[in-house]
Scaffold this active site. Structure first.
Site, short mmCIF file in Angstrom:
data_model
loop_
_atom_site.label_atom_id
_atom_site.label_comp_id
_atom_site.label_asym_id
_atom_site.label_seq_id
_atom_site.Cartn_x
_atom_site.Cartn_y
_atom_site.Cartn_z
N ASP A 178 0.94 -1.09 -0.11
CA ASP A 178 0.14 -0.08 -0.07
C ASP A 178 0.98 1.27 0.02
O ASP A 178 2.18 0.91 0.10
CB ASP A 178 -0.76 -0.09 0.95
CG ASP A 178 -2.11 0.97 0.72
OD1 ASP A 178 -2.16 1.55 -0.13
OD2 ASP A 178 -3.26 0.83 1.57
C1 BGC Z 1 -4.89 3.15 0.08
C2 BGC Z 1 -4.97 2.31 -1.18
C3 BGC Z 1 -5.07 2.74 -2.33
C4 BGC Z 1 -3.75 3.43 -2.69
C5 BGC Z 1 -3.47 4.26 -3.79
C6 BGC Z 1 -3.74 4.25 -0.21
O1 BGC Z 1 -3.58 5.03 0.61
O2 BGC Z 1 -4.86 2.66 1.33
O3 BGC Z 1 -6.26 1.48 -0.84
O4 BGC Z 1 -5.18 1.77 -3.51
O5 BGC Z 1 -3.69 4.46 -1.56
O6 BGC Z 1 -4.22 5.57 -4.21
#
Ligand code: BGC
Length: 755
Positions: free
Chosen positions: A289
């Protein structure tokens, strides 16, 4: 000079040679592995580490990272993937640089959060789950994939399949609610919708199942917080939707931000290597993530970037999203012997395989076609599905005296539509923060059909006199707003109050400590309530909210969630009865925050409370133990009765299929849809089992007066569970079966499972 020309010509020839090797062959399932190996053999260590690096484009969804000189970093083969980039032309330029100006010409893969639509915005995922209509959810994701792929995105960071019991957690809106079984079915539908049956097709995108794992159980519902749970519960409650998505072919998985039992999920070998890749034999690629590799240092579980790189890679994670941790630390980790070349190669292999399977090596520009782009985005037929989805997601919680629907020839003549969400033009209202395909702030808000815009003409057509009164603009209520509201209500025969949450309050990083209707909106309702006018409350929400006063005093309550672009039309369809509501809650609505976590499939205590206030039982001094509205609940403008629950036998042998049937009758005066839900309870297991567990459901349509026999077939697998020794099995003994239109009002039967 001549030397320079010779050097350039040689370089060009080499480039063309490697290029022709990479691109000349057509990708087939059979040749992907050999092509990956051939390419891998040509790559330098830096190029390999570059493939594991994903960087943000023109949108940031996390802590800020440097975006300087994206093109030159692509040119120097330091980037394998770009996420969150909206500008179509820029994506073409970036891909050109990756393909034409790097030594090996490896194409970029573009990732994006396509959470509830890309350009055409559908209801939030939690609302979609309330439709209990898997075909509809698949169609929604098919459209989202059509649009995203036509705009150059190859890969969506969805579905989020995190089961959660906590409405404080802002991301509850992104999943399918509290139930493991429902989350699993939705996960499959969404993966199928995104990926179709061919990942390389021009109109599909790869799914990324997230967040692996247990993110929905962050303590106190606080974003990015700690998770601690038994492995039994992990396997029982959290993992099945991930398994369902993996089995449905989800091409990628994403790590979670949280620690699980002390271990940051990105470096949790048990999760990624043992369970996901080992037990489930899943072959895809795992992305971190946003900076979750780097955050292992902040968790205090890694010393520096090289330590974090070593731990995350060794656990089985492959690609580094947004943090640059691998860029800073992976080489050092290799040099110091913390990781092996073979481990790096394996991660790179998975990334390359992923790119091959998307067809990017056959044609790196296949998703970057201007004509398809222009022809595909926001087709009018997509809107029709958005309208259908929004209407089918809405859940009717109360309808005392049959106040709804508002039809022609009613005794009421004048309608006041009031409230902060009657006609709001607020940022991302009726949607959520997770609509990045529109841009972040400067999107065209006129694309949303607001409630008043559609509801007013629809009601006028039926002969009502309608007045719209906007109050509490910018989500702030003043004394003046209250007097405007009361005056508007005074003049009307019936009030439609549009209340709830701002769109911008829905999504990641939007946890709350209070579930009451925000910003004094209950006060508006109670002030109007003094006039004793029949009132319909329409709730725009991304999570279960608490509205006790409304429950006691307002005759009709409709949960509209955040419905997306077709908000007004769908609301008009439901309130006028053009669409008979059929949504059912995918999550329990508590009476108060103090009851949280409250969910239908809890275990039995040794002292369950049989009636309110029963002493020495498991309950509260100051509140009932029951929720405001249970899981699976939702009314219709018609009524359904359940009768004749039958089990084919009273005893079944292990391995036999338990056959359950029930007659459902539409006892009202209108055609309607009903979600028939089948639950079980294992009464004599090795360990305590939930008081009810959803095992199957079917959404059926019945005309007025029509009856249908609905059959459910439960296999041994449906009766199995993870015991305390982490064995997956069914126990002989007694089981209950419950069938009904929600998790509380059910018919009951019993059977015995014998060896
Ligand atoms: C989130 C993810 C997301 C990623 C990209 C993160 O902060 O937890 O779910 O896909 O950002 O935007």
């Amino acid at each position: 000079m001549t030397k320079k020309i010779v050097r350039h010509t040689v370089a060009l020839l080499l480039l063309m040679l490697s290029f022709s090797n990479i691109y000349a062959q057509k990708t087939t399932v059979q040749n992907i592995d050999s092509r990956v190996e051939a390419l891998l053999a040509k790559m330098t260590l830096d190029e390999k580490i570059g493939q594991l690096n994903q960087v943000p484009g023109d949108i940031s969804t996390g802590t800020d990272v440097s975006k300087d000189d994206l093109l030159s970093r692509i040119r120097s083969a330091k980037i394998g993937s770009v996420l969150s980039h909206t500008n179509f032309q820029n994506k073409i330029t970036m891909q050109r640089v990756a393909v034409n100006e790097t030594r090996l010409g490896i194409p970029l893969v573009f990732g994006f959060d396509v959470i509830h639509g890309y350009k055409t915005i559908f209801p939030i995922p939690l609302a979609q789950a309330a439709s209990w209509d898997m075909g509809l959810i698949e169609r929604i994701e098919r459209i989202a994939a059509e649009e995203a792929s036509a705009d150059g995105q190859n890969w969506t960071f969805a579905p989020m399949v995190d089961v959660t019991h906590d409405p404080r957690w802002g991301r509850i809106m992104e999943g399918a609610g509290e139930d493991t079984y429902l989350n699993s079915r939705v996960a499959e539908a969404r993966v199928r919708g995104f990926q179709g049956d061919d990942l390389a097709a021009k109109n599909t995108v790869a799914a990324c199942t997230k967040h692996f794992a247990a993110y929905g159980f962050v303590e106190a519902g606080k974003e990015y917080n700690t998770v601690d749970m038994s492995e039994q519960r992990l396997r029982e409650t959290v993992l099945p939707p991930f398994k369902a998505a993996a089995d449905a072919g989800s091409a990628t998985f994403m790590n979670a931000f949280n620690v699980l039992n002390g271990v940051p999920a990105s470096m949790d070998k048990n999760l990624i290597t043992n369970i996901l890749r080992g037990e489930w034999a899943w072959k895809g690629m795992v992305v971190s993530d946003w900076n979750s590799f780097g955050e292992t240092i902040v968790h205090g579980a890694a010393e520096n970037e090289s330590d974090a790189s070593a731990k995350c890679l060794a656990a089985g994670s492959d690609m580094d999203m947004a943090g640059g941790t691998f860029q800073k630390g992976l080489k050092k980790a290799l040099e110091s012997g913390r990781v092996t070349q073979a481990q790096i190669d394996e991660a790179v292999r998975r990334v390359l395989r992923f790119k091959f399977s998307l067809g990017l090596f056959d044609d790196p520009f296949r998703y970057l076609n201007q004509k398809r782009h222009d022809e595909t985005l926001e087709k009018p037929e997509f809107r029709a599905v958005a309208r259908e989805a929004a209407a089918k997601s809405m859940v009717l919680l109360k309808n005392d005296g049959g106040l709804l629907p508002l039809t022609e020839g009613s005794r009421f003549k004048k309608i006041a539509i009031i409230g902060p969400y009657a006609d709001s033009k607020g940022n991302k209202d009726y949607m959520s923060f997770w609509t990045l395909g529109l841009g972040v702030r400067d999107y065209d808000s006129t694309k949303v059909v607001r409630p008043a815009q559609a509801l007013k003409p629809a009601l006028e057509k039926l002969g009502y006199e309608v007045k719209v009164t906007e109050i509490c603009l910018d989500a702030t209520c003043t004394e003046k707003d209250y007097s405007v509201a009361i005056n508007a209500a005074r003049e009307a025969d019936i009030v439609i109050a549009c209340v709830g949450e701002r769109g911008i309050d829905c999504g990641e990083n939007r946890s709350v400590t209070n579930l009451e209707l925000p910003r004094e909106q209950e006060r508006i309702l109670s002030i109007i309530g003094r006039l004793s006018k029949p009132t319909v409350m329409v709730l725009f929400n991304s999570r279960p909210l608490v509205f006790d006063w409304a429950n006691q005093n307002i005759p009709a309550i409709l949960v509209a969630w955040q419905p997306g672009f077709e908000t007004g039309n769908a609301l008009a369809d439901v309130l006028t009865g053009k669409v008979n509501p059929s949504g059912k809650l995918p999550v329990t609505f508590p009476r108060s925050l103090g009851q949280v976590p409250i969910y239908y499939n809890h275990l039995s205590t040794g002292r369950p409370q049989q009636y309110p206030g029963e002493v020495w039982t498991s309950g509260y001094l100051d509140a009932p133990t029951t929720p405001a509205y249970p899981f699976g609940f939702g009314l219709s403008y018609t009524t359904f009765s359940y009768s004749n629950l039958k089990l084919a036998k009273s005893q079944y042998k292990m391995g036999e299929t338990v056959e359950v049937s029930i007659t459902v009758t539409n006892t009202g005066g209108l055609a309607g849809e009903e979600v028939v839900q089948c639950y079980t309870r294992d009464l004599t297991a090795d360990i305590s089992r939930p008081v009810k567990e959803l095992k199957a459901f079917e959404k059926i349509k019945l005309n007025a007066g029509e009856s249908r026999v609905v059959n459910f077939r439960l296999t041994e697998k449906d009766l199995s569970y993870w015991n305390h020794e982490l064995k997956w099995k069914a126990d002989p003994g007694k089981f209950k079966v419950f069938v009904g239109g929600n998790s509380v009002d059910v018919k009951e039967g019993e059977f015995e499972l014998v060896r």
